[in-house]
Design a protein around this motif. Structure first.
Motif, short mmCIF file in Angstrom:
data_model
loop_
_atom_site.label_atom_id
_atom_site.label_comp_id
_atom_site.label_asym_id
_atom_site.label_seq_id
_atom_site.Cartn_x
_atom_site.Cartn_y
_atom_site.Cartn_z
N ASP A 72 -16.13 -4.02 12.98
CA ASP A 72 -15.22 -4.05 11.82
C ASP A 72 -16.00 -4.06 10.52
N MET A 73 -17.07 -4.87 10.47
CA MET A 73 -17.88 -4.94 9.26
C MET A 73 -18.59 -3.61 8.99
N GLN A 74 -19.08 -2.96 10.07
CA GLN A 74 -19.74 -1.67 9.92
C GLN A 74 -18.74 -0.62 9.42
N MET A 75 -17.52 -0.64 10.00
CA MET A 75 -16.49 0.31 9.58
C MET A 75 -16.10 0.09 8.13
N ALA A 76 -15.98 -1.18 7.73
CA ALA A 76 -15.63 -1.49 6.34
C ALA A 76 -16.69 -0.96 5.39
N ALA A 77 -17.97 -1.09 5.78
CA ALA A 77 -19.06 -0.58 4.94
C ALA A 77 -19.00 0.94 4.82
N ILE A 78 -18.69 1.61 5.93
CA ILE A 78 -18.57 3.07 5.92
C ILE A 78 -17.42 3.51 5.02
N LEU A 79 -16.27 2.83 5.15
CA LEU A 79 -15.11 3.18 4.34
C LEU A 79 -15.41 3.02 2.85
N LYS A 80 -16.05 1.90 2.50
CA LYS A 80 -16.34 1.63 1.09
C LYS A 80 -17.35 2.63 0.52
N SER A 81 -18.25 3.12 1.37
CA SER A 81 -19.25 4.07 0.89
C SER A 81 -18.67 5.47 0.70
N ARG A 82 -17.63 5.81 1.46
CA ARG A 82 -17.09 7.17 1.41
C ARG A 82 -15.79 7.30 0.62
N PHE A 83 -14.94 6.26 0.68
CA PHE A 83 -13.61 6.37 0.10
C PHE A 83 -13.39 5.31 -0.97
N SER A 84 -12.47 5.61 -1.88
CA SER A 84 -12.19 4.67 -2.97
C SER A 84 -10.87 3.93 -2.77
N ILE A 85 -9.91 4.53 -2.04
CA ILE A 85 -8.59 3.92 -1.86
C ILE A 85 -8.13 4.11 -0.42
N MET A 86 -7.49 3.08 0.15
CA MET A 86 -6.89 3.20 1.48
C MET A 86 -5.44 2.74 1.42
N ASN A 87 -4.54 3.59 1.88
CA ASN A 87 -3.12 3.24 2.00
C ASN A 87 -2.78 3.07 3.47
N THR A 88 -2.17 1.95 3.83
CA THR A 88 -1.68 1.73 5.19
C THR A 88 -0.16 1.74 5.14
N VAL A 89 0.44 2.67 5.89
CA VAL A 89 1.88 2.88 5.84
C VAL A 89 2.53 2.34 7.10
N THR A 90 3.53 1.47 6.94
CA THR A 90 4.34 0.99 8.06
C THR A 90 5.51 1.96 8.21
N LEU A 91 5.49 2.75 9.28
CA LEU A 91 6.47 3.83 9.43
C LEU A 91 7.89 3.32 9.58
N GLU A 92 8.07 2.18 10.24
CA GLU A 92 9.42 1.66 10.47
C GLU A 92 10.12 1.28 9.17
N VAL A 185 -0.64 4.33 10.45
CA VAL A 185 -1.07 5.44 9.61
C VAL A 185 -1.91 4.89 8.46
N ASN A 186 -3.16 5.33 8.39
CA ASN A 186 -4.03 4.99 7.27
C ASN A 186 -4.34 6.26 6.49
N ILE A 187 -4.24 6.18 5.17
CA ILE A 187 -4.52 7.33 4.31
C ILE A 187 -5.69 6.95 3.41
N LEU A 188 -6.81 7.66 3.59
CA LEU A 188 -8.04 7.34 2.87
C LEU A 188 -8.30 8.42 1.82
N GLY A 189 -8.45 7.99 0.57
CA GLY A 189 -8.60 8.94 -0.53
C GLY A 189 -9.96 8.88 -1.20
N GLN A 190 -10.43 10.04 -1.67
CA GLN A 190 -11.69 10.09 -2.40
C GLN A 190 -11.67 11.24 -3.40
N ASP A 191 -12.43 11.10 -4.46
CA ASP A 191 -12.57 12.13 -5.48
C ASP A 191 -13.65 13.11 -5.02
N ILE A 192 -13.30 14.39 -4.87
CA ILE A 192 -14.27 15.40 -4.40
C ILE A 192 -14.53 16.44 -5.49
#
Length: 203
Positions: A72-92, A185-192
């Motif tokens: 989890d800590m490794q994944m969090a580090a990867i996410l922070k290095s690549r993406f700036s925003i994460m949206n988690t959507v509850t479909l129900e 559903v997780n939506i990960l955003g970054q400026d490209i």
């Protein structure tokens, strides 16, 4: 050690506790194993109190939890290095939790909103030529349809421009995963923008 001394057990019993536990490392065969020490406090029908001490081998479970925590800590580090925003959507419910990954983890950097409202607000900032693409891939209706059809894991990518000059490009990764309690559903955003400008210069 003091916790499970005679004095410590008497003190715990006298405060009304029914159970006392502690995680320990037990050396056996040249290596350490994780063991849970549990004390159960009881009373006979008379006035005599008793305590039952039990040992439980929890080495496998604890090591699995430690591995998951490290991942989890490794994944969090990867996410922070690549993406700036994460949206988690509850479909129900259609609720969206937005976390700003580029900032420290604090309550004020986590926003909870209605996802449909979020999409409508975002459309007002998106270049008109890319609005339909954004709507088709990121609307709540599409997320629900795609989520219902996902058996294990799926990912979609949406690239679009924002209004204004100079042009800014945003990339959203929409990740669908099947969990025990339903679809996530997780939506990960970054400026490209820099990457797009480099590609344009090369051509």
């Amino acid at each position: 050690r003091q916790k499970f001394s005679l004095e410590g057990l008497i003190q715990a019993r006298d405060t009304g506790m029914h159970k006392l536990d502690m995680l320990c490392q037990w050396q056996a065969g040249g290596r350490y194993r994780y063991v849970a020490v549990i004390a159960y406090f009881g009373r006979n029908q008379g006035t005599r109190n008793y305590t039952v001490l039990a040992l439980q081998d929890v080495d496998k479970r604890v090591r699995q939890e430690q591995t998951l925590s490290q991942r989890d800590m490794q994944m969090a580090a990867i996410l922070k290095s690549r993406f700036s925003i994460m949206n988690t959507v509850t479909l129900e419910t259609g609720q969206c939790e937005r976390v700003i990954l580029s900032k420290p983890t604090k309550p004020q950097n986590t926003l909870i909103d209605d996802y449909d409202s979020h999409v409508q607000c975002a459309l007002s900032y998106i270049h008109p030529e890319d609005a339909e693409k954004y709507r088709s891939l990121l609307s709540l209706e599409h997320l629900r349809q795609k989520g219902a059809a996902t058996e294990d894991y799926q990912e979609e990518v949406c690239q679009y421009r924002l209004k204004g000059d100079p042009v800014r490009w945003i990339e959203q990764h929409v990740i669908y995963t099947r969990q025990e309690n339903g679809e996530m559903v997780n939506i990960l955003g970054q400026d490209i923008t820099r990457e797009k400008n480099r590609q344009a210069a090369e051509h």
